[in-house]
Design a protein around this motif. Sequence first.
Motif, PDB file in Angstrom:
ATOM      1  N   SER A 137      40.826  43.369  36.359  1.00 57.83           N
ATOM      2  CA  SER A 137      39.835  43.103  37.391  1.00 57.83           C
ATOM      3  C   SER A 137      40.197  43.868  38.664  1.00 57.83           C
ATOM      4  CB  SER A 137      39.777  41.604  37.691  1.00 57.83           C
ATOM      5  OG  SER A 137      40.988  41.195  38.313  1.00 57.83           O
ATOM      6  N   ILE A 145      36.837  49.374  36.407  1.00 63.45           N
ATOM      7  CA  ILE A 145      36.034  48.203  36.732  1.00 63.45           C
ATOM      8  C   ILE A 145      34.603  48.410  36.272  1.00 63.45           C
ATOM      9  CG2 ILE A 145      35.227  46.700  38.584  1.00 63.45           C
ATOM     10  CD1 ILE A 145      38.226  46.623  38.040  1.00 63.45           C
ATOM     11  N   PRO A 203      29.656  41.000  41.362  1.00 64.15           N
ATOM     12  CA  PRO A 203      30.751  40.029  41.415  1.00 64.15           C
ATOM     13  C   PRO A 203      30.221  38.611  41.449  1.00 64.15           C
ATOM     14  CG  PRO A 203      30.444  41.023  43.564  1.00 64.15           C
ATOM     15  CD  PRO A 203      29.537  41.775  42.617  1.00 64.15           C
ATOM     16  N   GLU A 260      38.771  35.975  40.502  1.00 58.77           N
ATOM     17  CA  GLU A 260      39.021  36.435  39.132  1.00 58.77           C
ATOM     18  C   GLU A 260      40.419  36.953  39.034  1.00 58.77           C
ATOM     19  OE1 GLU A 260      36.734  39.830  38.124  1.00 58.77           O
ATOM     20  OE2 GLU A 260      36.774  40.640  40.139  1.00 58.77           O
TER      21      GLU A 260
END
Length: 234
Positions: free
Chosen positions: A121, A210, A215, A233
């Motif tokens: 992440s 990513i 998000p 996360e």
Amino acid sequence: MEDIEDAIPAEPLAAVSADELLPETEDKPTPAAETHIKAVLEAIVYVTEEPLTKAQIAGALGQPPELIEKLLAELAAEYEKPEHGLTVRQVAGGYKMATKAEHHEAVRAFVKSLKPSLKLSLAALETLAVIAYKQPITTPEVTEIRGVQGAGVLKTLLERKLIAVAGRKNVIGKPVLYKTTKEFLIQFGLKDVSELPSIKEFEEIRRLSIPDVEPEPAAPPAPEETSGRSDGEN
């Protein structure tokens, strides 16, 4: 004087085991023997996942480290030729076979077509970058640099063996220090931390790693928290 031919083995060199290739004398191995050892080296570097040091290889084959170093250099030079898509290079203190940098995009696209790639992440990559460039570093120091609390992210990086505990800092509270690991070097294809990419290059790695998704909204802070935010996360 004894006939030197009496010392030559009757069997072909290709049939002689690696342990027998160099007799217990100071005589240099024949070109055919070196060719056989080099072929064995190529196979060993290919099949092993962990980088192997020349000392490990020399001990396993019963050969002088100087000879192993020489043959590894020759093998690496051969793989540098444009007709090869692989390369033999030093990674994390050992030797490892990997794809050449110029073919990374093609290989990455092929791998993505086979199965979903395992990604870190944004929070994990940011934290890993801070630790890599500032190590050894404590959790409060990471939080201060990022402006975000991330205990869950540190746990993820520890579980993936990308970071490890490096002792405790000699200050009040003696907080735990963290550093990057050999697995980190392997995953990023680095010989050592001196080969860390620039901040700009690391940003490019982050961009490629990513997925382009929105998000998730962060959970509201607990009432007692007055500053900083928490990673949503790992």
